[in-house]
Design an enzyme around this catalytic site. Sequence first.
Site, PDB file in Angstrom:
ATOM      1  N   GLU A 162       0.820  -1.209   0.000  1.00  0.00           N
ATOM      2  CA  GLU A 162       0.000   0.000   0.000  1.00  0.00           C
ATOM      3  C   GLU A 162       0.854   1.259   0.000  1.00  0.00           C
ATOM      4  O   GLU A 162       0.506   2.257  -0.634  1.00  0.00           O
ATOM      5  CB  GLU A 162      -0.935  -0.008   1.219  1.00  0.00           C
ATOM      6  CG  GLU A 162      -2.029  -1.058   1.158  1.00  0.00           C
ATOM      7  CD  GLU A 162      -2.940  -0.884  -0.041  1.00  0.00           C
ATOM      8  OE1 GLU A 162      -3.080   0.262  -0.533  1.00  0.00           O
ATOM      9  OE2 GLU A 162      -3.528  -1.876  -0.496  1.00  0.00           O
ATOM     10  N   CYS A 318     -13.178   2.143 -14.507  1.00  0.00           N
ATOM     11  CA  CYS A 318     -13.635   3.520 -14.284  1.00  0.00           C
ATOM     12  C   CYS A 318     -12.437   4.462 -14.270  1.00  0.00           C
ATOM     13  O   CYS A 318     -12.154   5.140 -13.279  1.00  0.00           O
ATOM     14  CB  CYS A 318     -14.417   3.597 -12.972  1.00  0.00           C
ATOM     15  SG  CYS A 318     -15.417   5.084 -12.784  1.00  0.00           S
ATOM     16  N   CYS A 325     -17.395   1.960 -19.614  1.00  0.00           N
ATOM     17  CA  CYS A 325     -18.684   1.851 -18.928  1.00  0.00           C
ATOM     18  C   CYS A 325     -19.417   0.562 -19.288  1.00  0.00           C
ATOM     19  O   CYS A 325     -20.153   0.017 -18.460  1.00  0.00           O
ATOM     20  CB  CYS A 325     -19.550   3.055 -19.254  1.00  0.00           C
ATOM     21  SG  CYS A 325     -18.919   4.612 -18.560  1.00  0.00           S
ATOM     22  N   CYS A 328     -18.581  -2.116 -16.829  1.00  0.00           N
ATOM     23  CA  CYS A 328     -18.701  -1.779 -15.411  1.00  0.00           C
ATOM     24  C   CYS A 328     -19.759  -2.652 -14.742  1.00  0.00           C
ATOM     25  O   CYS A 328     -20.914  -2.717 -15.211  1.00  0.00           O
ATOM     26  CB  CYS A 328     -19.062  -0.305 -15.244  1.00  0.00           C
ATOM     27  SG  CYS A 328     -19.243   0.197 -13.518  1.00  0.00           S
ATOM     28  N   CYS A 334     -25.132   3.598 -11.382  1.00  0.00           N
ATOM     29  CA  CYS A 334     -24.260   4.763 -11.567  1.00  0.00           C
ATOM     30  C   CYS A 334     -25.082   5.971 -11.985  1.00  0.00           C
ATOM     31  O   CYS A 334     -25.691   5.985 -13.065  1.00  0.00           O
ATOM     32  CB  CYS A 334     -23.191   4.453 -12.607  1.00  0.00           C
ATOM     33  SG  CYS A 334     -22.041   5.822 -12.898  1.00  0.00           S
TER      34      CYS A 334
END
Length: 578
Positions: A162, A318, A325, A328, A334
Site C-alpha cells: 500500500e 472507471c 462503462c 462496469c 451509476c
Amino acid sequence: MKVWTRRLLRLFPCKPCHAFKQINLLLTPVLPETPREALSTRGVTVRIWDAQRIMKKPRAAVGSGGRRGKQASSGEGRGRRVLGSRQAKSSVARGLARQQEEVVSQASVSLYHLFRDVAEVTAFRKSLLSWYDREKRDLPWRRLAESEVDPDRRAYAVWVSEVMLQQTQVATVINYYTRWMQTWPTLRDLASASLEEVNQLWAGLGYYSRGRWLQTGARKVVEELGGHMPRTAETLQRLLPGVGRYTAGAIASIAFGQAAGVVDGNVVRVLCRVRAIGADPRSPLVSQQLWSLAQQLVDPARPGDFNQAAMELGATVCTPQRPLCSQCPVQSLCRAHQRVEREQLSAPQSLPGTCDIEACAPDTGQCQLCAPPTEPWDKTLGVANFPRKANRRPPREESSAVCVLEQPRAFGGARLLLVQRPNSGLLAGLWEFPSVAAEPSEQLQCTALLQELQNWVGPLPATRLQHLGEVVHSFSHIKLTYHVYGLALEGQTPVTVLPADARWLTREEFHAAAVSTAMKKVFRVYEGQRPGTCKASKKSQVSTLSRRKKPSPGQQVLDNFLRPHIPADAPSLDSTAQ
C-alpha cells in the site's frame, strides 16, 4: 401540512416532482404528529419532523456496544406505526438510517447523492465482488496476503504494497515490491536494515520519504510493540508513524478483516461517478461524505476484497479518461451513467414540462455535492464530468548547476564523485553529483560550482568546466532545471580521502547506489557528451545519423518481419495505475 408542502415546493421551483418525492421520503414510514425541530435547508427555513420517526433512528448507538434509554417524551409514542421486529433489529438498516439522518441534518446535501436503501447497497456489493472474483489482476501482494498464515507477516506484506502504490503505477511497483520482500521478508529484517540500504532499494521509485517511514514504523513495531502489528485501523493510524487513514484502513481490512472503508484516488473517482458528486472532492464536506459512503458500502463479510475491488474498478474500468462503462459491474447503479443516458435522449421523446425525479436540483446552487454553476455539464466528457478536476497550483521553478567530476584513470578504474544530501527535505539522504544554486551568469555559476568541488576534494588543476546541456525534472511541487557540467581530471590522480558524506564510485556502483532519477538523467547527459565533445550540436548529431548507410530493401523486409507486433488496442500502462 399545506404550509410544509408549499415551502418545499418553493425549494424546487423548476422541479415540482422532485419536491413531492422529498415529501414522500420524509413521510415514510409514518406521518408524524408534531414538528420536532427547524433546520435551514437550501437557504429556506422549513420544519423537519421528528427525525426518529422519519429516519427510523435506532435506539442503540451504532458501534457503541450499549443501549440508549427510552426517551420519556409522551408525544413520541402517539401515532407511531409499529415496525416488524426483524426490520427494527437490522443493523444494516440502522446504520443506513443514521448516516442519512446525519447528512440531512447538515441541511446542504441532497438525498440524491446517497444510497437510500439497504437493497441498493446489497446490490452494489454483490455486483462489485462478483466482478472482482472474475477479473482481478494477479498481483504478488495479493497472492502473499491470501497465502500467509501469520497475521503479522500478512499485515507487513499489505503495508509495504500500500505504501509503494501511493502515487505510483502498479506496473512500476511489482519489481520493487518483489525485491523488497525478498530482501526483507519480515518486520524484523526491515528493522535491522540501514537507511542506506533502504534508500538504495527504493531508488527510482520516487517519494523517498515513504521508504524511510516504512523502516521507522518497522522498528517501532519490533522495539515497542513486541513485533506484533496493531489489529485495527484506529490503532494502526495512531501507533505507526507515516500511516494515515487510508493505509490504516487498507491494512486492517485486507490483513485482519475489519470492516473499514478506504478512500484513495480510484475510490474517489468511482464514488463521485456512481453518486454524481460534482463538487471538489478535496473539500472537507465532500471528503467526509466520500468516507461515509465508503464505510457504508464496505462488505462486512469480505471487507478486504471489497476495498480492493473498488480500487481495481477505478484502476482498470472507471479510468480518468475513456472509462469502459460497458464493462462496469455497477453501471445500473451509476448516477453519472444515468445522466449520460438522459442526455442522449432526444428532446421530442420527452413530454414538455416533465422532469426526472431521480435528478438532483442543482438549479438553486445550494446542494454542496453538486458541481458549481460555473462548471456546466460537458456532453463530450460523459461520465468523465465526475469527479471535478482539481485546480492544482503550478510547481515552482528552480534551477541548479551540477557537475559530474570524474577520475578516468583512478586506481581500480574510473571514479565519479557523489555527495550525500541532508537527512531532511527533498531527496533526503540520497546521493548526487555536487551542485549549487544557479547564478545569473555562466561565469558566476562556474565559479560557484568549482568552489563547491574544491570544498569536497581539495585543490583542482586550473581548468574550465564544460557545459554539457540541461535536464528538467519535475517533482510533486518543484520543476527543477539542472545545468549539467562535466570535468575529467587528467592524469592518474590518486583517490582523495573524502568526508563521510562523499564518495568516489565506479559506474557500476553508481547505478546500484541510492541516487535519484534526476541524477541518472544528469549522468546520461554526461555519458552522451563527454568533456571535449560537448560542443557538438543537435544539428551535427542529426547530420551524422543522416550519413549512415540506408539498409537495403531486403534488409528492410527482414527488419519489418522481425519487429514485434503491438496491437492498436493494446492497453497502456497508464490505465493500470492503482
